[in-house]
Design a protein around this motif. Structure first.
Motif, PDB file in Angstrom:
ATOM      1  N   ARG A  74      90.441  62.712  12.605  1.00 22.61           N
ATOM      2  CA  ARG A  74      90.487  63.833  13.902  1.00 22.61           C
ATOM      3  C   ARG A  74      91.449  65.033  13.491  1.00 22.61           C
ATOM      4  O   ARG A  74      91.222  66.206  13.816  1.00 22.61           O
ATOM      5  CB  ARG A  74      90.772  63.189  15.060  1.00 22.61           C
ATOM      6  N   GLU A  75      92.331  64.523  12.675  1.00 22.52           N
ATOM      7  CA  GLU A  75      93.400  65.803  12.425  1.00 22.52           C
ATOM      8  C   GLU A  75      93.339  65.817  10.519  1.00 22.52           C
ATOM      9  O   GLU A  75      93.973  64.738   9.987  1.00 22.52           O
ATOM     10  CB  GLU A  75      94.909  65.466  12.768  1.00 22.52           C
ATOM     11  N   ARG A  76      92.832  66.651  10.187  1.00 26.35           N
ATOM     12  CA  ARG A  76      92.830  66.962   8.596  1.00 26.35           C
ATOM     13  C   ARG A  76      93.740  68.332   8.657  1.00 26.35           C
ATOM     14  O   ARG A  76      93.481  69.227   9.171  1.00 26.35           O
ATOM     15  CB  ARG A  76      91.397  66.901   8.036  1.00 26.35           C
ATOM     16  N   PRO A  77      94.288  68.119   7.334  1.00 23.50           N
ATOM     17  CA  PRO A  77      95.162  69.439   6.960  1.00 23.50           C
ATOM     18  C   PRO A  77      94.405  70.860   6.820  1.00 23.50           C
ATOM     19  O   PRO A  77      94.911  71.771   7.275  1.00 23.50           O
ATOM     20  CB  PRO A  77      95.751  69.350   5.459  1.00 23.50           C
ATOM     21  N   ASP A  78      92.964  70.789   6.673  1.00 26.08           N
ATOM     22  CA  ASP A  78      92.086  72.004   6.481  1.00 26.08           C
ATOM     23  C   ASP A  78      91.637  72.363   8.215  1.00 26.08           C
ATOM     24  O   ASP A  78      90.907  73.257   8.100  1.00 26.08           O
ATOM     25  CB  ASP A  78      91.277  71.784   5.590  1.00 26.08           C
ATOM     26  N   GLY A  79      91.867  71.754   8.867  1.00 26.99           N
ATOM     27  CA  GLY A  79      91.182  71.936  10.184  1.00 26.99           C
ATOM     28  C   GLY A  79      90.161  71.338  10.773  1.00 26.99           C
ATOM     29  O   GLY A  79      89.506  71.381  11.649  1.00 26.99           O
ATOM     30  N   THR A  80      89.593  70.801   9.576  1.00 26.02           N
ATOM     31  CA  THR A  80      88.280  70.125   9.845  1.00 26.02           C
ATOM     32  C   THR A  80      88.216  68.439  10.361  1.00 26.02           C
ATOM     33  O   THR A  80      89.424  68.067  10.305  1.00 26.02           O
ATOM     34  CB  THR A  80      87.416  70.231   8.358  1.00 26.02           C
ATOM     35  N   ARG A  81      87.294  68.040  10.712  1.00 28.47           N
ATOM     36  CA  ARG A  81      87.107  66.728  11.171  1.00 28.47           C
ATOM     37  C   ARG A  81      85.990  65.830  10.359  1.00 28.47           C
ATOM     38  O   ARG A  81      84.903  66.726   9.993  1.00 28.47           O
ATOM     39  CB  ARG A  81      87.098  66.437  12.534  1.00 28.47           C
ATOM     40  N   THR A  82      86.226  64.787  10.147  1.00 28.76           N
ATOM     41  CA  THR A  82      85.238  63.800   9.555  1.00 28.76           C
ATOM     42  C   THR A  82      85.264  62.535  10.266  1.00 28.76           C
ATOM     43  O   THR A  82      86.215  61.721  10.851  1.00 28.76           O
ATOM     44  CB  THR A  82      85.338  63.649   8.225  1.00 28.76           C
ATOM     45  N   SER A  83      83.923  61.720  10.520  1.00 29.64           N
ATOM     46  CA  SER A  83      83.738  60.526  10.685  1.00 29.64           C
ATOM     47  C   SER A  83      82.628  59.938   9.767  1.00 29.64           C
ATOM     48  O   SER A  83      81.795  60.468   9.312  1.00 29.64           O
ATOM     49  CB  SER A  83      83.335  60.369  12.321  1.00 29.64           C
ATOM     50  N   ALA A  84      82.706  58.629   9.507  1.00 28.57           N
ATOM     51  CA  ALA A  84      81.791  57.895   8.678  1.00 28.57           C
ATOM     52  C   ALA A  84      81.464  56.906   9.476  1.00 28.57           C
ATOM     53  O   ALA A  84      82.317  56.018   9.889  1.00 28.57           O
ATOM     54  CB  ALA A  84      82.615  57.962   7.267  1.00 28.57           C
ATOM     55  N   LEU A  85      80.271  56.090   8.715  1.00 26.84           N
ATOM     56  CA  LEU A  85      79.955  54.709   9.133  1.00 26.84           C
ATOM     57  C   LEU A  85      78.677  54.075   8.316  1.00 26.84           C
ATOM     58  O   LEU A  85      78.404  54.720   7.591  1.00 26.84           O
ATOM     59  CB  LEU A  85      79.056  54.902  10.587  1.00 26.84           C
ATOM     60  N   ARG A  86      78.992  52.828   8.558  1.00 25.98           N
ATOM     61  CA  ARG A  86      77.936  51.887   7.796  1.00 25.98           C
ATOM     62  C   ARG A  86      77.333  51.085   8.917  1.00 25.98           C
ATOM     63  O   ARG A  86      77.930  50.688   9.771  1.00 25.98           O
ATOM     64  CB  ARG A  86      78.626  51.153   6.575  1.00 25.98           C
ATOM     65  N   PHE A  87      76.109  50.820   8.589  1.00 23.77           N
ATOM     66  CA  PHE A  87      75.303  50.152   9.697  1.00 23.77           C
ATOM     67  C   PHE A  87      73.962  49.101   8.939  1.00 23.77           C
ATOM     68  O   PHE A  87      73.747  49.411   7.902  1.00 23.77           O
ATOM     69  CB  PHE A  87      74.663  51.184  10.491  1.00 23.77           C
ATOM     70  N   ALA A  88      73.763  48.223   9.932  1.00 22.88           N
ATOM     71  CA  ALA A  88      72.832  47.410   9.347  1.00 22.88           C
ATOM     72  C   ALA A  88      71.966  46.823  10.555  1.00 22.88           C
ATOM     73  O   ALA A  88      72.516  46.649  11.691  1.00 22.88           O
ATOM     74  CB  ALA A  88      73.415  46.262   8.655  1.00 22.88           C
ATOM     75  N   SER A  89      70.586  46.476  10.179  1.00 28.60           N
ATOM     76  CA  SER A  89      70.032  45.749  11.242  1.00 28.60           C
ATOM     77  C   SER A  89      69.258  44.430  10.906  1.00 28.60           C
ATOM     78  O   SER A  89      68.632  44.620   9.759  1.00 28.60           O
ATOM     79  CB  SER A  89      68.826  46.734  12.048  1.00 28.60           C
ATOM     80  N   PRO A  90      69.588  43.239  11.335  1.00 27.96           N
ATOM     81  CA  PRO A  90      68.943  42.380  10.987  1.00 27.96           C
ATOM     82  C   PRO A  90      67.453  41.888  11.572  1.00 27.96           C
ATOM     83  O   PRO A  90      66.952  40.844  11.343  1.00 27.96           O
ATOM     84  CB  PRO A  90      69.924  41.016  11.361  1.00 27.96           C
ATOM     85  N   HIS A  91      67.071  42.782  12.506  1.00 29.89           N
ATOM     86  CA  HIS A  91      65.764  42.719  13.222  1.00 29.89           C
ATOM     87  C   HIS A  91      64.696  42.712  12.098  1.00 29.89           C
ATOM     88  O   HIS A  91      64.456  43.442  11.365  1.00 29.89           O
ATOM     89  CB  HIS A  91      65.460  43.896  14.149  1.00 29.89           C
ATOM     90  N   PRO A  92      63.718  41.721  12.052  1.00 29.86           N
ATOM     91  CA  PRO A  92      62.976  41.686  11.081  1.00 29.86           C
ATOM     92  C   PRO A  92      61.898  42.701  11.161  1.00 29.86           C
ATOM     93  O   PRO A  92      61.124  43.126  10.324  1.00 29.86           O
ATOM     94  CB  PRO A  92      62.048  40.349  11.434  1.00 29.86           C
ATOM     95  N   LEU A  93      61.587  43.485  12.409  1.00 31.13           N
ATOM     96  CA  LEU A  93      60.682  44.342  12.626  1.00 31.13           C
ATOM     97  C   LEU A  93      61.383  45.831  12.321  1.00 31.13           C
ATOM     98  O   LEU A  93      60.592  46.971  12.555  1.00 31.13           O
ATOM     99  CB  LEU A  93      59.995  44.352  14.124  1.00 31.13           C
ATOM    100  N   SER A  94      62.539  45.836  11.874  1.00 30.69           N
ATOM    101  CA  SER A  94      63.278  47.113  11.508  1.00 30.69           C
ATOM    102  C   SER A  94      63.066  47.588  10.021  1.00 30.69           C
ATOM    103  O   SER A  94      63.534  46.797   9.424  1.00 30.69           O
ATOM    104  CB  SER A  94      64.790  46.886  11.920  1.00 30.69           C
ATOM    105  N   LEU A  95      62.256  48.606   9.849  1.00 34.01           N
ATOM    106  CA  LEU A  95      62.102  48.974   8.552  1.00 34.01           C
ATOM    107  C   LEU A  95      63.501  49.313   7.774  1.00 34.01           C
ATOM    108  O   LEU A  95      63.567  49.259   6.689  1.00 34.01           O
ATOM    109  CB  LEU A  95      61.293  50.443   8.558  1.00 34.01           C
ATOM    110  N   LEU A  96      64.445  49.590   8.889  1.00 24.65           N
ATOM    111  CA  LEU A  96      65.927  50.133   8.145  1.00 24.65           C
ATOM    112  C   LEU A  96      66.446  48.742   8.037  1.00 24.65           C
ATOM    113  O   LEU A  96      66.925  48.198   9.026  1.00 24.65           O
ATOM    114  CB  LEU A  96      66.364  51.094   9.154  1.00 24.65           C
ATOM    115  N   ALA A  97      67.287  48.481   6.793  1.00 19.36           N
ATOM    116  CA  ALA A  97      67.960  47.223   6.588  1.00 19.36           C
ATOM    117  C   ALA A  97      69.125  47.773   6.680  1.00 19.36           C
ATOM    118  O   ALA A  97      69.954  47.041   7.453  1.00 19.36           O
ATOM    119  CB  ALA A  97      67.437  46.774   5.199  1.00 19.36           C
ATOM    120  N   LYS A  98      69.589  48.636   6.035  1.00 16.50           N
ATOM    121  CA  LYS A  98      71.196  48.958   6.155  1.00 16.50           C
ATOM    122  C   LYS A  98      71.323  50.393   5.682  1.00 16.50           C
ATOM    123  O   LYS A  98      70.438  50.787   4.671  1.00 16.50           O
ATOM    124  CB  LYS A  98      72.041  47.845   5.270  1.00 16.50           C
ATOM    125  N   GLY A  99      72.479  51.034   5.957  1.00 21.34           N
ATOM    126  CA  GLY A  99      72.670  52.352   5.446  1.00 21.34           C
ATOM    127  C   GLY A  99      74.139  53.004   5.769  1.00 21.34           C
ATOM    128  O   GLY A  99      75.009  52.060   6.128  1.00 21.34           O
TER     129      GLY A  99
END
Length: 252
Positions: A74-99
């Protein structure tokens, strides 16, 4: 991950803290983001990244869920902010596995450049890869951009996400009706009778009127209170690199 990653950017005239709140608090995030029906934070130990659970209602009787881990600066020296994430779905009907992906908040004059970059690995082998390339990836990219513009309307004009969705559905219905009427010629016979002596002129002008109606329904810009993916930037203006923060989540 072997795919062309997705990039979406919107310029939002809003306070940085308010934008951060609307995007980082699950109860507010799930209101504007079309990709999620529910987002809930999970308990975490001190010093550990935040874990969360997400769910998306694909059909009235089908909900696909997954989990992820996120971290924010939330507090960066240049005044910007960043958030990051990793995610996964074990559901067999989910086309998206992880990202994985990130959000960046870049102050810009009287507003903020709010942008995301993310990618994921589809499941189901060759069939899944083809379905992702042809259908799912363009659809999820559109949904992200549409949601960003919906968020912009909420922050800039006070149009709630629920009201914005109603505006979009109403405009979509009107455009669809115009297309159906133009293509079927419904009502042209009655109009010919009403025009009386001008009926021949109207008859010959019908193809032009049909073309005009179709052009307006298909190409006219959306109303200012209707969210639209086209208002967002879909290609980065310069080469972008994922934030280092994302690498800290590699083994989480």
């Amino acid at each position: 991950m072997g795919h062309a990653g997705l990039y979406i950017e919107a310029r939002i005239r809003a306070d940085l803290d308010e934008l951060w709140s609307r995007t980082q608090e699950p109860a507010q995030h799930q209101r504007w983001d079309l990709r999620f029906t529910e987002i809930a934070l999970l308990p975490r130990a001190d010093g550990e990244p935040q874990r969360f659970r997400y769910a998306t209602r694909v059909l009235p009787f089908l909900t696909v869920a997954g989990t992820g881990v996120s971290a924010g600066e939330r507090e960066r020296p240049d005044g910007t902010r960043t958030s990051a994430l990793r995610f996964a779905s074990p559901h067999p009907l989910s086309l998206l596995a992880k990202g994985s992906g990130y959000w960046r908040y870049l102050p810009d004059g009287d507003g903020v450049r709010f942008l995301t970059g993310y990618d994921y690995r589809p499941r189901w082998g060759v069939v899944g890869a083809l379905a992702d390339r042809v259908l799912f990836r363009p659809l999820i990219g559109w949904a992200t951009a549409w949601s960003f513009d919906r968020l912009r309307l909420w922050l800039e004009r006070g149009i709630t996400p629920e009201r914005a969705r109603a505006n979009w559905l109403s405009e979509l219905l009107v455009r669809t009706l115009v297309i159906v009427l133009a293509c079927t010629g419904f009502g042209y016979g009655r109009l010919l009778r009403l025009t009386g002596p001008f009926a021949p002129l109207f008859f010959y002008a019908t193809p032009l009127l049909t073309l005009v109606a179709l052009s307006l329904a298909l190409c006219a810009p959306p109303l200012s209170g209707t969210p639209a993916a086209r208002r967002c930037l879909r290609t980065p203006p310069t080469r972008v690199r994922a934030p280092r923060l994302l690498r800290t989540l590699e083994n989480r």
